[in-house]
Design a protein around this motif. Sequence first.
Motif, PDB file in Angstrom:
ATOM      1  N   GLU A  30       0.833  -1.205   0.000  1.00 31.56           N
ATOM      2  CA  GLU A  30       0.000   0.000   0.000  1.00 31.56           C
ATOM      3  C   GLU A  30       0.868   1.255   0.000  1.00 31.56           C
ATOM      4  N   TYR A  32       3.839   1.518  -1.200  1.00 31.47           N
ATOM      5  CA  TYR A  32       4.458   1.634  -2.520  1.00 31.47           C
ATOM      6  C   TYR A  32       3.491   2.244  -3.526  1.00 31.47           C
ATOM      7  N   ARG A  33       2.212   1.894  -3.435  1.00 26.65           N
ATOM      8  CA  ARG A  33       1.207   2.480  -4.329  1.00 26.65           C
ATOM      9  C   ARG A  33       1.077   3.978  -4.088  1.00 26.65           C
ATOM     10  N   VAL A  34       1.128   4.379  -2.825  1.00 28.23           N
ATOM     11  CA  VAL A  34       1.074   5.802  -2.494  1.00 28.23           C
ATOM     12  C   VAL A  34       2.316   6.503  -3.042  1.00 28.23           C
ATOM     13  N   TRP A  35       3.476   5.900  -2.853  1.00 32.33           N
ATOM     14  CA  TRP A  35       4.749   6.470  -3.324  1.00 32.33           C
ATOM     15  C   TRP A  35       4.723   6.699  -4.833  1.00 32.33           C
ATOM     16  N   GLN A  36       4.136   5.785  -5.564  1.00 30.01           N
ATOM     17  CA  GLN A  36       4.071   5.896  -7.020  1.00 30.01           C
ATOM     18  C   GLN A  36       3.253   7.097  -7.481  1.00 30.01           C
ATOM     19  N   ARG A  37       2.295   7.531  -6.659  1.00 28.19           N
ATOM     20  CA  ARG A  37       1.411   8.630  -7.056  1.00 28.19           C
ATOM     21  C   ARG A  37       2.080   9.993  -6.956  1.00 28.19           C
ATOM     22  N   PHE A  38       3.204  10.079  -6.253  1.00 33.69           N
ATOM     23  CA  PHE A  38       3.906  11.354  -6.144  1.00 33.69           C
ATOM     24  C   PHE A  38       4.641  11.651  -7.448  1.00 33.69           C
ATOM     25  N   GLY A  39       4.470  12.871  -7.962  1.00 32.27           N
ATOM     26  CA  GLY A  39       5.064  13.221  -9.236  1.00 32.27           C
ATOM     27  C   GLY A  39       6.497  13.690  -9.156  1.00 32.27           C
ATOM     28  N   ARG A  43       9.143  14.831  -3.235  1.00 30.09           N
ATOM     29  CA  ARG A  43       8.074  14.247  -2.423  1.00 30.09           C
ATOM     30  C   ARG A  43       8.288  12.749  -2.243  1.00 30.09           C
ATOM     31  N   ARG A  44       8.824  12.095  -3.253  1.00 33.11           N
ATOM     32  CA  ARG A  44       9.049  10.652  -3.142  1.00 33.11           C
ATOM     33  C   ARG A  44      10.104  10.331  -2.083  1.00 33.11           C
ATOM     34  N   TYR A  47       8.742  10.986   1.427  1.00 32.30           N
ATOM     35  CA  TYR A  47       7.818   9.929   1.838  1.00 32.30           C
ATOM     36  C   TYR A  47       8.591   8.703   2.314  1.00 32.30           C
TER      37      TYR A  47
END
Length: 221
Positions: A30, A32-39, A43-44, A47
Amino acid sequence: MLLACLAFVELDYLWALHKQVSLLACLTNEEYRVWQRFGSSRRRREYVGARLAAKLAFCSLRGASQLWNVEIVLDSEGRRFIGDPKDAQCFLPVSISHDRRWAAAIVSLMTKQTVGLDILDVPGRSISVEGLHMIERFQAVSLREQQRCWALKEAAAKATGLGLNFKPAAIVNFTQKGFQWLALPAEYDQTRLHLLSASVSRHFVLAIAFGQSIENASTEP
């Protein structure tokens, strides 16, 4: 007995390490999915850095070593807890913070205690005067004092439940008769704030606050 654990990471070093060993392995599916959404890469890395710090602090307290099984979750009131989703009884209060080059986290073994943490990257970190009370503008003259004042506000807001909705000028730091005091809005009585401390170095300002949850607050006068 260790009742809380603090961990922090230097993000530039962390990201350089990430190029050699993938730090994403410490994230749950979960996360990792949130991390992927950061552009943005900024921010990555913030996080990953904040969660790595939280997981290291948690594992230091619990003696666990599998970072990828540990996750930060929110309760119905928006408070952060950290633990293994497979063991609902092991979740502990956690507070995370990040600013430019630094990320930090603190985990408390006191399950009914609230905790707040804030870290500020010192070099070039200006503070908005609008966020300071008139008393603070008079007493916190230097930039370093203003940074310390702001970090204390943020930590206290998290520990008392004000969170991101607090008005900075409503929390007042002031010195009286040689002692440091902190005044909170009436709806968040200061008796719920057990400990408030700030550490200042040439690299960052770190503030920590421990509070007491509403359902466990003392009813004694």
